[in-house]
Design a protein around this motif. Structure first.
Motif, PDB file in Angstrom:
ATOM      1  N   MET A  56       0.698  -1.215   0.056  1.00 43.26           N
ATOM      2  CA  MET A  56      -0.112   0.126  -0.132  1.00 43.26           C
ATOM      3  C   MET A  56       0.951   1.061   0.034  1.00 43.26           C
ATOM      4  N   ASN A  57       0.855   2.033  -0.916  1.00 43.78           N
ATOM      5  CA  ASN A  57       1.826   3.127  -1.153  1.00 43.78           C
ATOM      6  C   ASN A  57       1.150   4.359  -0.554  1.00 43.78           C
ATOM      7  N   GLN A  58       1.703   5.039   0.567  1.00 46.77           N
ATOM      8  CA  GLN A  58       1.211   6.237   1.181  1.00 46.77           C
ATOM      9  C   GLN A  58       1.542   7.487   0.433  1.00 46.77           C
ATOM     10  N   TRP A  59       0.652   8.363   0.058  1.00 52.61           N
ATOM     11  CA  TRP A  59       0.743   9.423  -0.854  1.00 52.61           C
ATOM     12  C   TRP A  59      -0.130  10.602  -0.296  1.00 52.61           C
ATOM     13  N   ASN A  60       0.120  11.466   0.337  1.00 52.95           N
ATOM     14  CA  ASN A  60      -0.818  12.253   0.989  1.00 52.95           C
ATOM     15  C   ASN A  60      -0.948  13.795   0.109  1.00 52.95           C
ATOM     16  N   ALA A 268      -3.909  -2.984   9.076  1.00 51.70           N
ATOM     17  CA  ALA A 268      -3.268  -1.716   9.927  1.00 51.70           C
ATOM     18  C   ALA A 268      -3.783  -0.559   9.206  1.00 51.70           C
ATOM     19  N   PRO A 269      -3.961   0.502  10.152  1.00 54.32           N
ATOM     20  CA  PRO A 269      -4.083   1.985   9.593  1.00 54.32           C
ATOM     21  C   PRO A 269      -2.960   2.432   9.189  1.00 54.32           C
ATOM     22  N   PRO A 270      -2.728   3.571   8.368  1.00 53.06           N
ATOM     23  CA  PRO A 270      -1.416   4.174   8.044  1.00 53.06           C
ATOM     24  C   PRO A 270      -0.556   4.592   9.025  1.00 53.06           C
ATOM     25  N   PRO A 271       0.742   4.518   9.301  1.00 54.28           N
ATOM     26  CA  PRO A 271       1.682   4.951   9.983  1.00 54.28           C
ATOM     27  C   PRO A 271       1.470   6.463  10.065  1.00 54.28           C
ATOM     28  N   PRO A 272       1.564   7.167  11.365  1.00 54.38           N
ATOM     29  CA  PRO A 272       1.488   8.356  11.568  1.00 54.38           C
ATOM     30  C   PRO A 272       2.598   9.393  10.771  1.00 54.38           C
ATOM     31  N   ASN A 273       3.692   8.737  10.476  1.00 56.19           N
ATOM     32  CA  ASN A 273       4.791   9.375   9.519  1.00 56.19           C
ATOM     33  C   ASN A 273       4.751   9.410   8.084  1.00 56.19           C
ATOM     34  N   GLY A 274       3.693   8.780   7.682  1.00 55.71           N
ATOM     35  CA  GLY A 274       3.513   8.940   6.219  1.00 55.71           C
ATOM     36  C   GLY A 274       4.357   7.876   5.463  1.00 55.71           C
ATOM     37  N   GLY A 275       4.621   6.757   6.420  1.00 54.06           N
ATOM     38  CA  GLY A 275       5.470   5.625   5.857  1.00 54.06           C
ATOM     39  C   GLY A 275       4.518   4.830   4.733  1.00 54.06           C
ATOM     40  N   VAL A 276       5.039   3.583   4.694  1.00 51.53           N
ATOM     41  CA  VAL A 276       4.433   2.535   3.856  1.00 51.53           C
ATOM     42  C   VAL A 276       3.541   1.413   4.462  1.00 51.53           C
ATOM     43  N   PHE A 277       2.587   1.055   4.081  1.00 52.17           N
ATOM     44  CA  PHE A 277       1.872   0.129   4.892  1.00 52.17           C
ATOM     45  C   PHE A 277       2.375  -1.178   4.685  1.00 52.17           C
ATOM     46  N   THR A 341      19.566  13.808   5.520  1.00 48.91           N
ATOM     47  CA  THR A 341      19.790  15.452   5.474  1.00 48.91           C
ATOM     48  C   THR A 341      18.631  16.142   6.072  1.00 48.91           C
ATOM     49  N   PRO A 342      18.963  17.048   6.940  1.00 47.59           N
ATOM     50  CA  PRO A 342      17.791  17.598   7.735  1.00 47.59           C
ATOM     51  C   PRO A 342      16.929  18.803   6.772  1.00 47.59           C
ATOM     52  N   CYS A 343      15.584  18.494   6.867  1.00 45.43           N
ATOM     53  CA  CYS A 343      14.905  19.479   6.047  1.00 45.43           C
ATOM     54  C   CYS A 343      13.559  19.816   6.890  1.00 45.43           C
ATOM     55  N   ASP A 344      12.934  20.927   6.470  1.00 43.86           N
ATOM     56  CA  ASP A 344      11.595  21.365   7.309  1.00 43.86           C
ATOM     57  C   ASP A 344      10.675  21.542   6.229  1.00 43.86           C
ATOM     58  N   ASN A 345      10.435  20.907   5.315  1.00 43.85           N
ATOM     59  CA  ASN A 345       9.287  21.118   4.248  1.00 43.85           C
ATOM     60  C   ASN A 345       8.692  19.541   3.920  1.00 43.85           C
ATOM     61  N   ASP A 346       8.184  18.808   4.768  1.00 43.58           N
ATOM     62  CA  ASP A 346       7.924  17.571   4.434  1.00 43.58           C
ATOM     63  C   ASP A 346       7.162  17.421   2.931  1.00 43.58           C
ATOM     64  N   GLY A 347       7.298  16.483   2.159  1.00 47.28           N
ATOM     65  CA  GLY A 347       7.008  16.211   0.645  1.00 47.28           C
ATOM     66  C   GLY A 347       7.693  17.027  -0.408  1.00 47.28           C
ATOM     67  N   ALA A 348       8.664  18.054   0.130  1.00 42.74           N
ATOM     68  CA  ALA A 348       9.359  18.771  -0.789  1.00 42.74           C
ATOM     69  C   ALA A 348      10.615  17.873  -1.323  1.00 42.74           C
ATOM     70  N   PHE A 357      19.248  13.383  -4.689  1.00 41.91           N
ATOM     71  CA  PHE A 357      18.177  14.204  -4.265  1.00 41.91           C
ATOM     72  C   PHE A 357      17.450  13.119  -3.176  1.00 41.91           C
ATOM     73  N   GLY A 358      16.630  13.950  -2.572  1.00 44.72           N
ATOM     74  CA  GLY A 358      15.681  13.194  -1.541  1.00 44.72           C
ATOM     75  C   GLY A 358      14.362  13.931  -1.472  1.00 44.72           C
ATOM     76  N   LEU A 359      13.210  13.213  -0.773  1.00 44.15           N
ATOM     77  CA  LEU A 359      12.123  13.641  -0.551  1.00 44.15           C
ATOM     78  C   LEU A 359      12.007  13.852   1.214  1.00 44.15           C
ATOM     79  N   CYS A 360      11.574  14.975   1.414  1.00 43.98           N
ATOM     80  CA  CYS A 360      11.724  15.184   2.768  1.00 43.98           C
ATOM     81  C   CYS A 360      10.488  14.629   3.590  1.00 43.98           C
ATOM     82  N   ASN A 361      10.932  13.888   4.639  1.00 43.47           N
ATOM     83  CA  ASN A 361       9.866  13.082   5.392  1.00 43.47           C
ATOM     84  C   ASN A 361      10.085  13.244   6.892  1.00 43.47           C
ATOM     85  N   ARG A 362       9.216  13.940   7.482  1.00 38.49           N
ATOM     86  CA  ARG A 362       9.613  14.172   8.940  1.00 38.49           C
ATOM     87  C   ARG A 362      10.678  14.801   9.381  1.00 38.49           C
TER      88      ARG A 362
END
Length: 406
Positions: A56-60, A268-277, A341-348, A357-362
């Motif tokens: 299950m792919n989490q995609w907010n 299980a319901p999706p994890p609170p950190n936007g992870g993968v089911f 790599t620290p970041c402050d804009n989740d999803g960016a 590159f990376g996607l900001c997650n928590r």
């Protein structure tokens, strides 16, 4: 026997040479081939186990996912669309709404096959796609569709299950319709090409690509369609023209007396950190510790086996895993180790060096290698100015207000 084996090997090599989606993870990934669709395969490449949930792919809402592919036969590129439907098991009646279109250079603008089968998905181009901000929470089906540029006139389609949000909301048909109704319907052609076909050597220019659009510089655009069946075929993505209600996880969970299937659902319901089911995972606490004193096993009336003849072997108690105490600890944020790599804009999108590159997650972006010919600049994955002499990749620019480009 040798002749049959040779044919099978040749068929397997041909099937693996085409392209298939790697992220988000498609339904029934182990049974998904990379060949184009036949008319009976629509939608989602019908086959046994077509809607088994591999992952299950989490995609907010408002988040960007990088779509990538496996395979080597890119047919000179072409045009792609990325769409969603509210149906968990889509049919010919499902209505698909396009969230992003790519005209030219998809899944790569290489004029010949890519050099490798790229099992890690690093050879074909990648495409950042943003989920619209106003999509209600719930479960949807995501689809990648492709009209190839060179070769036989073909139509490709892979589908993947996605979860938007936490699933705790109560999305309605009205809210889904409000969010999706302004988006264009998915475009279908070459299914089969004898009824309606695009023109070879043209990057098909969708008549209604939507506001979120990426166009390849130098793409040979065209909107040629031939065939008596085009009026009907090009509207197949509209289905019955009705937007449904996205399913919430609670509604699809099996009853407590049923064990969830490993590949056809999740509990299980999706994890609170936007992870993968994790399919089949359970959120129930572990059993309480049992006394150290061994006790005789108690037979279950529904699982006791009665032998036809007495056995002289002593009865052995059934094995049970050692009890675990409930884990009441609070999940911790990702560490700030060398892979973060620290970041402050989740999803960016976060640029890390010149080729990562990376996607900001928590607050943490994990470095990933960029595809050949790509670079990261200003929070976006873009085509490098320097082109490869063997496999050139066209620069891409934005139009119609698109906020992401490659």
């Amino acid at each position: 026997m040798f002749f049959s084996t040779t044919l099978l090997v040749a068929f397997a090599a041909s099937a693996s040479a085409h392209m298939r989606m790697n992220n988000p993870k498609p339904f029934g990934f182990s049974s998904l081939t990379s060949s184009p669709l036949e008319p009976a395969d629509f939608p989602c490449k019908q086959r046994p186990g077509v809607y088994d949930v591999t992952e299950m792919n989490q995609w907010n809402a408002g988040e960007t996912q990088v779509i990538d592919f496996l395979g080597s036969a890119v047919h000179g590129g072409g045009s792609c669309q990325f769409s969603i439907t509210t149906d968990q098991q889509p049919s010919e009646s499902s209505q698909w709404k396009v969230i992003h279109s790519v005209v030219g250079g998809c899944p790569s603008n290489a004029s010949a096959n890519l050099p490798n089968e790229n099992p890690d998905g690093t050879e074909a181009a990648t495409f950042p796609v943003k989920m619209p901000d106003n999509i209600p929470d719930g479960q949807y089906t995501f689809a990648w569709t492709w009209l190839n540029k060179i070769g036989n006139r073909e139509f490709y389609m892979n589908c993947a299950p996605i979860q938007v949000g936490s699933g705790t909301g109560k999305a309605s048909a009205a809210s889904a319709s409000e969010a999706l109704s302004s988006l264009p319907d998915m475009f279908v052609a070459n299914l089969p090409s004898t009824s309606c076909s695009t023109a070879e050597n043209e990057d098909f220019n969708y008549p209604n690509p939507g506001e979120s659009l990426t166009e390849g510089n130098g793409a040979h655009l065209g909107d040629t369609l031939n065939g008596a069946g085009c009026d009907q075929m090009t509207k197949m993505g509209a289905g019955n023209g009705q937007i449904g209600t996205p399913t919430q996880p609670e509604a699809s969970q099996p009853a407590s007396s049923e064990a969830p299937a490993a590949t056809s659902g999740y509990a299980a319901p999706p994890p609170p950190n936007g992870g993968v089911f994790a399919p089949g995972a359970s959120s129930a606490p572990a059993a309480e510790p049992t006394p150290a004193e061994p006790t005789a096993p108690v037979a279950s009336p529904t699982s006791t086996y009665v032998a036809e003849q007495p056995s002289s072997a002593p009865e052995q108690p059934a094995y049970s895993a050692p009890p675990q105490a409930p884990d009441n600890s609070t999940p911790s944020a990702p560490s700030s180790g060398s892979d973060c790599t620290p970041c402050d804009n989740d999803g960016a999108v976060v640029c890390i060096g010149s080729n990562m590159f990376g996607l900001c997650n928590r607050g943490c972006a994990v470095a990933q290698p960029l595809a050949n010919g790509m670079s990261c600049s200003g929070g976006a994955v873009v085509a490098s100015v320097k082109r490869s002499a063997k496999f050139p990749r066209a620069h891409l620019h934005r139009r119609h207000g698109s906020s992401l480009f490659i």
